[in-house]
Design a protein around this motif. Sequence first.
Motif, PDB file in Angstrom:
ATOM      1  N   LYS A  27       0.815  -1.219   0.000  1.00  0.00           N
ATOM      2  CA  LYS A  27       0.000   0.000   0.000  1.00  0.00           C
ATOM      3  C   LYS A  27       0.849   1.269   0.000  1.00  0.00           C
ATOM      4  O   LYS A  27       0.343   2.342  -0.301  1.00  0.00           O
ATOM      5  CB  LYS A  27      -0.947  -0.007   1.205  1.00  0.00           C
ATOM      6  CG  LYS A  27      -2.043  -1.059   1.070  1.00  0.00           C
ATOM      7  CD  LYS A  27      -2.951  -1.120   2.286  1.00  0.00           C
ATOM      8  CE  LYS A  27      -4.025  -2.173   2.102  1.00  0.00           C
ATOM      9  NZ  LYS A  27      -4.923  -2.278   3.266  1.00  0.00           N
ATOM     10  N   GLN A 169      -7.453  -8.823  -3.279  1.00  0.00           N
ATOM     11  CA  GLN A 169      -7.548  -7.681  -2.367  1.00  0.00           C
ATOM     12  C   GLN A 169      -6.556  -6.589  -2.736  1.00  0.00           C
ATOM     13  O   GLN A 169      -6.874  -5.396  -2.670  1.00  0.00           O
ATOM     14  CB  GLN A 169      -7.320  -8.137  -0.924  1.00  0.00           C
ATOM     15  CG  GLN A 169      -8.471  -8.974  -0.381  1.00  0.00           C
ATOM     16  CD  GLN A 169      -8.251  -9.362   1.063  1.00  0.00           C
ATOM     17  OE1 GLN A 169      -7.107  -9.503   1.525  1.00  0.00           O
ATOM     18  NE2 GLN A 169      -9.327  -9.541   1.801  1.00  0.00           N
ATOM     19  N   ASP A 172      -7.781  -4.906  -5.877  1.00  0.00           N
ATOM     20  CA  ASP A 172      -8.933  -4.078  -5.492  1.00  0.00           C
ATOM     21  C   ASP A 172      -8.469  -2.761  -4.884  1.00  0.00           C
ATOM     22  O   ASP A 172      -9.013  -1.696  -5.159  1.00  0.00           O
ATOM     23  CB  ASP A 172      -9.774  -4.832  -4.465  1.00  0.00           C
ATOM     24  CG  ASP A 172     -11.177  -5.043  -4.969  1.00  0.00           C
ATOM     25  OD1 ASP A 172     -11.398  -4.861  -6.180  1.00  0.00           O
ATOM     26  OD2 ASP A 172     -12.042  -5.393  -4.150  1.00  0.00           O
ATOM     27  N   PHE A 173      -7.445  -2.844  -4.032  1.00  0.00           N
ATOM     28  CA  PHE A 173      -6.911  -1.646  -3.380  1.00  0.00           C
ATOM     29  C   PHE A 173      -6.392  -0.644  -4.410  1.00  0.00           C
ATOM     30  O   PHE A 173      -6.680   0.552  -4.343  1.00  0.00           O
ATOM     31  CB  PHE A 173      -5.787  -2.040  -2.422  1.00  0.00           C
ATOM     32  CG  PHE A 173      -5.001  -0.874  -1.888  1.00  0.00           C
ATOM     33  CD1 PHE A 173      -5.508  -0.090  -0.862  1.00  0.00           C
ATOM     34  CD2 PHE A 173      -3.767  -0.546  -2.427  1.00  0.00           C
ATOM     35  CE1 PHE A 173      -4.791   1.002  -0.382  1.00  0.00           C
ATOM     36  CE2 PHE A 173      -3.043   0.533  -1.955  1.00  0.00           C
ATOM     37  CZ  PHE A 173      -3.560   1.309  -0.926  1.00  0.00           C
ATOM     38  N   ARG A 175      -7.169  -0.489  -7.616  1.00  0.00           N
ATOM     39  CA  ARG A 175      -8.281  -0.015  -8.436  1.00  0.00           C
ATOM     40  C   ARG A 175      -9.000   1.141  -7.741  1.00  0.00           C
ATOM     41  O   ARG A 175      -9.298   2.161  -8.349  1.00  0.00           O
ATOM     42  CB  ARG A 175      -9.252  -1.177  -8.706  1.00  0.00           C
ATOM     43  CG  ARG A 175     -10.466  -0.763  -9.516  1.00  0.00           C
ATOM     44  CD  ARG A 175     -11.235  -1.956 -10.027  1.00  0.00           C
ATOM     45  NE  ARG A 175     -11.543  -2.909  -8.985  1.00  0.00           N
ATOM     46  CZ  ARG A 175     -11.298  -4.206  -9.070  1.00  0.00           C
ATOM     47  NH1 ARG A 175     -10.707  -4.697 -10.132  1.00  0.00           N
ATOM     48  NH2 ARG A 175     -11.623  -5.013  -8.091  1.00  0.00           N
ATOM     49  N   LYS A 176      -9.258   0.981  -6.449  1.00  0.00           N
ATOM     50  CA  LYS A 176      -9.955   2.036  -5.710  1.00  0.00           C
ATOM     51  C   LYS A 176      -9.091   3.282  -5.606  1.00  0.00           C
ATOM     52  O   LYS A 176      -9.565   4.408  -5.696  1.00  0.00           O
ATOM     53  CB  LYS A 176     -10.338   1.532  -4.318  1.00  0.00           C
ATOM     54  CG  LYS A 176     -11.482   0.533  -4.355  1.00  0.00           C
ATOM     55  CD  LYS A 176     -11.736  -0.082  -2.987  1.00  0.00           C
ATOM     56  CE  LYS A 176     -12.821  -1.135  -3.067  1.00  0.00           C
ATOM     57  NZ  LYS A 176     -12.996  -1.849  -1.787  1.00  0.00           N
ATOM     58  N   ARG A 177      -7.788   3.064  -5.407  1.00  0.00           N
ATOM     59  CA  ARG A 177      -6.886   4.204  -5.282  1.00  0.00           C
ATOM     60  C   ARG A 177      -6.778   4.978  -6.586  1.00  0.00           C
ATOM     61  O   ARG A 177      -6.657   6.194  -6.611  1.00  0.00           O
ATOM     62  CB  ARG A 177      -5.502   3.704  -4.871  1.00  0.00           C
ATOM     63  CG  ARG A 177      -4.786   4.719  -3.989  1.00  0.00           C
ATOM     64  CD  ARG A 177      -3.513   4.147  -3.436  1.00  0.00           C
ATOM     65  NE  ARG A 177      -2.537   5.223  -3.413  1.00  0.00           N
ATOM     66  CZ  ARG A 177      -1.246   5.040  -3.350  1.00  0.00           C
ATOM     67  NH1 ARG A 177      -0.762   3.820  -3.329  1.00  0.00           N
ATOM     68  NH2 ARG A 177      -0.433   6.051  -3.316  1.00  0.00           N
ATOM     69  N   PHE A 179      -9.159   4.920  -9.165  1.00  0.00           N
ATOM     70  CA  PHE A 179     -10.391   5.374  -9.805  1.00  0.00           C
ATOM     71  C   PHE A 179     -11.507   5.803  -8.871  1.00  0.00           C
ATOM     72  O   PHE A 179     -12.577   6.188  -9.326  1.00  0.00           O
ATOM     73  CB  PHE A 179     -10.917   4.255 -10.725  1.00  0.00           C
ATOM     74  CG  PHE A 179      -9.975   3.938 -11.840  1.00  0.00           C
ATOM     75  CD1 PHE A 179      -9.753   4.846 -12.863  1.00  0.00           C
ATOM     76  CD2 PHE A 179      -9.287   2.747 -11.863  1.00  0.00           C
ATOM     77  CE1 PHE A 179      -8.873   4.561 -13.887  1.00  0.00           C
ATOM     78  CE2 PHE A 179      -8.398   2.449 -12.893  1.00  0.00           C
ATOM     79  CZ  PHE A 179      -8.199   3.363 -13.902  1.00  0.00           C
ATOM     80  N   SER A 180     -11.318   5.703  -7.570  1.00  0.00           N
ATOM     81  CA  SER A 180     -12.377   6.127  -6.655  1.00  0.00           C
ATOM     82  C   SER A 180     -12.654   7.624  -6.806  1.00  0.00           C
ATOM     83  O   SER A 180     -11.725   8.430  -6.865  1.00  0.00           O
ATOM     84  CB  SER A 180     -11.959   5.839  -5.214  1.00  0.00           C
ATOM     85  OG  SER A 180     -12.840   6.470  -4.323  1.00  0.00           O
ATOM     86  N   GLN A 182     -13.559   9.570  -4.644  1.00  0.00           N
ATOM     87  CA  GLN A 182     -13.043  10.274  -3.469  1.00  0.00           C
ATOM     88  C   GLN A 182     -11.526  10.451  -3.512  1.00  0.00           C
ATOM     89  O   GLN A 182     -10.952  11.218  -2.749  1.00  0.00           O
ATOM     90  CB  GLN A 182     -13.409   9.511  -2.184  1.00  0.00           C
ATOM     91  CG  GLN A 182     -14.887   9.541  -1.823  1.00  0.00           C
ATOM     92  CD  GLN A 182     -15.705   8.578  -2.658  1.00  0.00           C
ATOM     93  OE1 GLN A 182     -15.200   7.533  -3.044  1.00  0.00           O
ATOM     94  NE2 GLN A 182     -16.942   8.933  -2.948  1.00  0.00           N
ATOM     95  N   SER A 183     -10.879   9.724  -4.431  1.00  0.00           N
ATOM     96  CA  SER A 183      -9.426   9.774  -4.482  1.00  0.00           C
ATOM     97  C   SER A 183      -8.950  11.061  -5.136  1.00  0.00           C
ATOM     98  O   SER A 183      -9.517  11.535  -6.110  1.00  0.00           O
ATOM     99  CB  SER A 183      -8.897   8.575  -5.277  1.00  0.00           C
ATOM    100  OG  SER A 183      -7.522   8.722  -5.514  1.00  0.00           O
ATOM    101  N   GLU A 187     -10.084   9.376 -11.834  1.00  0.00           N
ATOM    102  CA  GLU A 187      -9.998   8.688 -13.120  1.00  0.00           C
ATOM    103  C   GLU A 187      -9.393   9.571 -14.200  1.00  0.00           C
ATOM    104  O   GLU A 187      -8.560   9.133 -14.985  1.00  0.00           O
ATOM    105  CB  GLU A 187     -11.396   8.229 -13.552  1.00  0.00           C
ATOM    106  CG  GLU A 187     -11.379   7.439 -14.847  1.00  0.00           C
ATOM    107  CD  GLU A 187     -12.733   6.854 -15.175  1.00  0.00           C
ATOM    108  OE1 GLU A 187     -12.842   6.240 -16.235  1.00  0.00           O
ATOM    109  OE2 GLU A 187     -13.662   7.026 -14.383  1.00  0.00           O
TER     110      GLU A 187
END
Length: 207
Positions: A27, A169, A172-173, A175-177, A179-180, A182-183, A187
């Motif tokens: 991370k 996992q 997934d982490f 991907r969220k970092r 494209f979220s 909130q990030s 994108e």
Amino acid sequence: MEKEYNSLFEVWQTAQALAELRDKEFKKTPIETFIRLLVYGEMYFEQETLRIANAYFRDEVMSDCINVHVGCFFMKRCLARAVPRTYYITYGYHMLFECDYIGIQTTIIHELCHLALPDGRHDKEFYSLVERKLRETALIDNDYNGWRETKFPFEKMYIEPGESYWHEQKIDFVRKRLFSPQSHYGERSVKDAYKGILLRERTKLNT
């Protein structure tokens, strides 16, 4: 200076090393590292696909009509389709983290076989072609028997060589970092960074 990659194998090695890190260390990896893997992955997936097409599919596929893309983190499978005078192959970025290298090479051959038999089927004719091409490329030897009983409509299906690992996992982490909403690295920023790095690195390769 961040490492430059010279082949798909080197990109895969780096992705595998990242996937083996402990979660805490993983991370902490700069997000730019993953973007560069995506950029180089796309360039070298294309290079390796064209090399194999030119060497082993000259009678079946026009290599100068092949367009290769890597489907970022949302792709969980690979696709190949043919339209008049154009072929498209999309590889899932997750493959760099989840497959051994034989599995990656096998997937390239699998997708090229779809272009040679462009109706998307997975039948005996298709898997017989896959097996023949795997033998020609020496990814399997004459003793390899990949035919297994299945629940599919045909009696046997060809089981391709290669292994997959699960790093769901971790992927997934990232991907969220990436494209979220909130990030701070949303994108649009990812796409802009990707395009900038891609243009710069493709220019280097061509000079």
